[in-house]
Design a protein around this motif. Structure first.
Motif, short mmCIF file in Angstrom:
data_model
loop_
_atom_site.label_atom_id
_atom_site.label_comp_id
_atom_site.label_asym_id
_atom_site.label_seq_id
_atom_site.Cartn_x
_atom_site.Cartn_y
_atom_site.Cartn_z
N ARG A 42 3.61 -1.62 -3.17
CA ARG A 42 2.81 -0.66 -3.91
C ARG A 42 1.53 -0.36 -3.13
O ARG A 42 0.83 -1.29 -2.71
CB ARG A 42 2.47 -1.20 -5.30
CG ARG A 42 3.64 -1.84 -6.02
CD ARG A 42 3.34 -2.20 -7.46
NE ARG A 42 3.38 -0.99 -8.29
CZ ARG A 42 3.17 -1.00 -9.60
NH1 ARG A 42 2.88 -2.13 -10.23
NH2 ARG A 42 3.23 0.12 -10.29
N PHE A 66 -2.40 2.09 -8.53
CA PHE A 66 -1.62 2.43 -7.35
C PHE A 66 -1.35 3.93 -7.28
O PHE A 66 -1.25 4.60 -8.30
CB PHE A 66 -0.29 1.67 -7.36
CG PHE A 66 -0.45 0.18 -7.43
CD1 PHE A 66 -0.79 -0.55 -6.30
CD2 PHE A 66 -0.29 -0.49 -8.63
CE1 PHE A 66 -0.95 -1.91 -6.36
CE2 PHE A 66 -0.45 -1.86 -8.70
CZ PHE A 66 -0.79 -2.58 -7.56
N LEU A 72 -1.71 -2.19 0.84
CA LEU A 72 -0.57 -2.33 -0.05
C LEU A 72 -0.31 -3.78 -0.40
O LEU A 72 -0.73 -4.69 0.31
CB LEU A 72 0.69 -1.71 0.57
CG LEU A 72 1.34 -2.40 1.77
CD1 LEU A 72 2.76 -1.86 1.97
CD2 LEU A 72 0.56 -2.22 3.07
N THR A 81 4.73 3.52 -5.65
CA THR A 81 5.52 2.29 -5.56
C THR A 81 6.81 2.62 -4.82
O THR A 81 7.44 3.64 -5.09
CB THR A 81 5.84 1.74 -6.96
OG1 THR A 81 4.62 1.40 -7.62
CG2 THR A 81 6.72 0.50 -6.86
N PHE A 110 -2.22 0.83 -2.97
CA PHE A 110 -3.39 0.96 -3.83
C PHE A 110 -3.94 2.39 -3.76
O PHE A 110 -3.86 3.06 -2.73
CB PHE A 110 -4.47 -0.02 -3.41
CG PHE A 110 -4.15 -1.45 -3.73
CD1 PHE A 110 -4.35 -1.96 -5.00
CD2 PHE A 110 -3.64 -2.29 -2.75
CE1 PHE A 110 -4.06 -3.28 -5.30
CE2 PHE A 110 -3.33 -3.62 -3.04
CZ PHE A 110 -3.54 -4.11 -4.31
#
Length: 240
Positions: free
Chosen positions: A71, A54, A131, A57, A73
């Motif tokens: 989160r 990721f 996400l 976050t 990516f």
């Protein structure tokens, strides 16, 4: 889907009844596909929340977005997500252009997702936006829009990776439609795992007595009352 079994998520997206989905988007502003991902694929994607790569976050409570975490990516995207992103885009770009024409907007969208990402990069938007979101008991997501910069694509898609009634309760997906000179309208959706909700990022065309008008759209998640709800969101434009 046709009689031939599609082996990859992208092939299954290609096999959806896009004529019917386009008609639903025109009529209601959103559409729900049949399940594209099976139970094993949903579980594998949900497991990425704790094991994926990721770029950031977000704690929703910290930013007053609701409660829960999501989160974003990082590159390279997991293969199924990249495939779903480009395949869905190819089918939605013609619908996006038809909507832009109705609303007399100047922007038109390229047929290939790679070309949209080049447009994003030229505007300084190079961070990936797909996400994964996780909600526990009492968590929720405020009504919002996912724009991220000057360039944005008018659709995004979402799938629930958890099983309602088994893994979680509550947590309905909510679409809020703000209609000009009329009361707002809410759509509350409970799609099955692996099915995708296709919905507007910012607005949709609405038919009125004086022609087409813009109806603003926001989306969110109602309070999860028990269990754990994990979802995958695919946004087609990148972020600044």
């Amino acid at each position: 889907m046709g009689t031939t079994v599609a082996n990859t998520p992208g092939e299954r997206v290609d096999g959806l009844d896009w004529e019917a989905l386009g008609a639903r988007l025109d009529e209601r502003g959103f559409a729900v596909t049949e399940p594209v991902l099976d139970a094993e694929e949903c579980a594998e994607l949900a497991a990425l929340f704790d094991a994926g790569r990721f770029r950031s976050t977000v704690d929703m409570a910290r930013h007053r977005f609701g409660d829960g975490r999501y989160r974003y990516f990082d590159h390279p995207l997991p293969a199924p997500i990249g495939e779903l992103r480009s395949t869905f885009y190819a089918h939605l770009a013609p619908v996006a252009n038809a909507w832009a024409e109705r609303l007399r907007e100047k922007d038109r969208y390229p047929a290939r997702h790679e070309d949209l990402l080049e447009r994003c990069a030229a505007a300084g938007q190079q961070r990936p936006t797909p996400l994964i979101l996780r909600y526990g008991p009492g968590d929720w997501n405020a009504l919002h829009q996912d724009l991220y910069g000057e360039v944005f694509f008018p659709f995004q898609v979402l799938t629930i990776l958890s099983r309602r009634g088994v893994d979680f309760e509550g947590g309905e997906f909510v679409l809020h439609e703000q209609r000009p000179r009329a009361q707002s309208r809410a759509h509350v959706l409970t799609p099955p795992p692996g099915a995708f909700v296709i919905f507007p990022t910012h607005h949709r065309p609405g038919a009125g007595k004086r022609g087409w008008h813009r109806a603003g759209m926001r989306h969110g998640v109602s309070t999860v009352t028990s269990g754990s709800r994990t979802a995958l969101g695919i946004i087609f434009h990148d972020a600044a």
